[in-house]
Motif scaffolding. Structure first.
Motif, PDB file in Angstrom:
ATOM      1  N   MET A   1       0.816  -1.189   0.000  1.00 30.23           N
ATOM      2  CA  MET A   1       0.000   0.000   0.000  1.00 30.23           C
ATOM      3  C   MET A   1       0.867   1.263   0.000  1.00 30.23           C
ATOM      4  N   ARG A   2       1.971   1.216   0.744  1.00 30.36           N
ATOM      5  CA  ARG A   2       2.849   2.384   0.782  1.00 30.36           C
ATOM      6  C   ARG A   2       3.483   2.654  -0.571  1.00 30.36           C
ATOM      7  N   TYR A   3       3.722   1.597  -1.349  1.00 30.36           N
ATOM      8  CA  TYR A   3       4.290   1.801  -2.673  1.00 30.36           C
ATOM      9  C   TYR A   3       3.290   2.512  -3.590  1.00 30.36           C
ATOM     10  N   PHE A   4       2.038   2.170  -3.485  1.00 30.59           N
ATOM     11  CA  PHE A   4       1.005   2.841  -4.276  1.00 30.59           C
ATOM     12  C   PHE A   4       0.910   4.314  -3.879  1.00 30.59           C
ATOM     13  N   ILE A   5       0.929   4.574  -2.592  1.00 32.55           N
ATOM     14  CA  ILE A   5       0.892   5.955  -2.107  1.00 32.55           C
ATOM     15  C   ILE A   5       2.128   6.712  -2.580  1.00 32.55           C
ATOM     16  N   ALA A   6       3.282   6.036  -2.623  1.00 31.18           N
ATOM     17  CA  ALA A   6       4.517   6.688  -3.056  1.00 31.18           C
ATOM     18  C   ALA A   6       4.445   7.147  -4.503  1.00 31.18           C
ATOM     19  N   VAL A   7       3.687   6.446  -5.327  1.00 29.71           N
ATOM     20  CA  VAL A   7       3.560   6.840  -6.736  1.00 29.71           C
ATOM     21  C   VAL A   7       2.482   7.900  -6.906  1.00 29.71           C
ATOM     22  N   VAL A   8       1.360   7.725  -6.245  1.00 29.70           N
ATOM     23  CA  VAL A   8       0.223   8.632  -6.427  1.00 29.70           C
ATOM     24  C   VAL A   8       0.407   9.934  -5.647  1.00 29.70           C
ATOM     25  N   LEU A   9       0.741   9.834  -4.371  1.00 27.18           N
ATOM     26  CA  LEU A   9       0.957  10.996  -3.503  1.00 27.18           C
ATOM     27  C   LEU A   9       2.296  10.840  -2.788  1.00 27.18           C
ATOM     28  N   PRO A  10       3.375  11.151  -3.487  1.00 33.09           N
ATOM     29  CA  PRO A  10       4.703  10.907  -2.899  1.00 33.09           C
ATOM     30  C   PRO A  10       4.922  11.563  -1.537  1.00 33.09           C
ATOM     31  N   TRP A  11       4.434  12.772  -1.344  1.00 37.26           N
ATOM     32  CA  TRP A  11       4.659  13.471  -0.077  1.00 37.26           C
ATOM     33  C   TRP A  11       4.019  12.735   1.087  1.00 37.26           C
ATOM     34  N   LEU A  12       2.885  12.105   0.852  1.00 37.39           N
ATOM     35  CA  LEU A  12       2.176  11.401   1.917  1.00 37.39           C
ATOM     36  C   LEU A  12       2.940  10.169   2.391  1.00 37.39           C
ATOM     37  N   SER A  13       3.650   9.533   1.487  1.00 36.88           N
ATOM     38  CA  SER A  13       4.400   8.336   1.886  1.00 36.88           C
ATOM     39  C   SER A  13       5.490   8.674   2.898  1.00 36.88           C
ATOM     40  N   ALA A  43      10.280   8.938  -3.251  1.00 34.59           N
ATOM     41  CA  ALA A  43       9.384   8.303  -2.282  1.00 34.59           C
ATOM     42  C   ALA A  43       9.474   6.784  -2.355  1.00 34.59           C
ATOM     43  N   LEU A  44       9.572   6.239  -3.566  1.00 35.31           N
ATOM     44  CA  LEU A  44       9.702   4.786  -3.698  1.00 35.31           C
ATOM     45  C   LEU A  44      10.984   4.286  -3.033  1.00 35.31           C
TER      46      LEU A  44
END
Length: 67
Positions: A1-13, A43-44
């Motif tokens: 899930m964190r990887y998906f967040i890292a691509v879509v909303l990098p700052w949130l990760s 982020a990734l």
């Protein structure tokens, strides 16, 4: 899930892994369209390092308990 967040909303990760200062810098970078891919890659890598650090800490704890 964190990887998906890292691509879509990098700052949130960065906030999910406990690095709020990096998250703010990443948000500033993400605001520009040119900076979005750079922010996503950053982020990734940060999420990957977070998981590696946790895995290494668990291994070290297991080795300490075996002694």
């Amino acid at each position: 899930m964190r990887y998906f967040i890292a691509v879509v909303l990098p700052w949130l990760s960065f906030f999910t892994i406990g690095k709020p200062i990096s998250g703010i810098i990443c948000l500033i970078l993400q605001i520009t369209l040119i900076g979005w891919p750079i922010a996503a890659l950053w982020a990734l890598f940060a999420v990957q390092n977070f998981h590696a650090d946790r895995r290494n800490a668990e291994l070290m704890d297991a080795l300490r308990r075996d002694k």
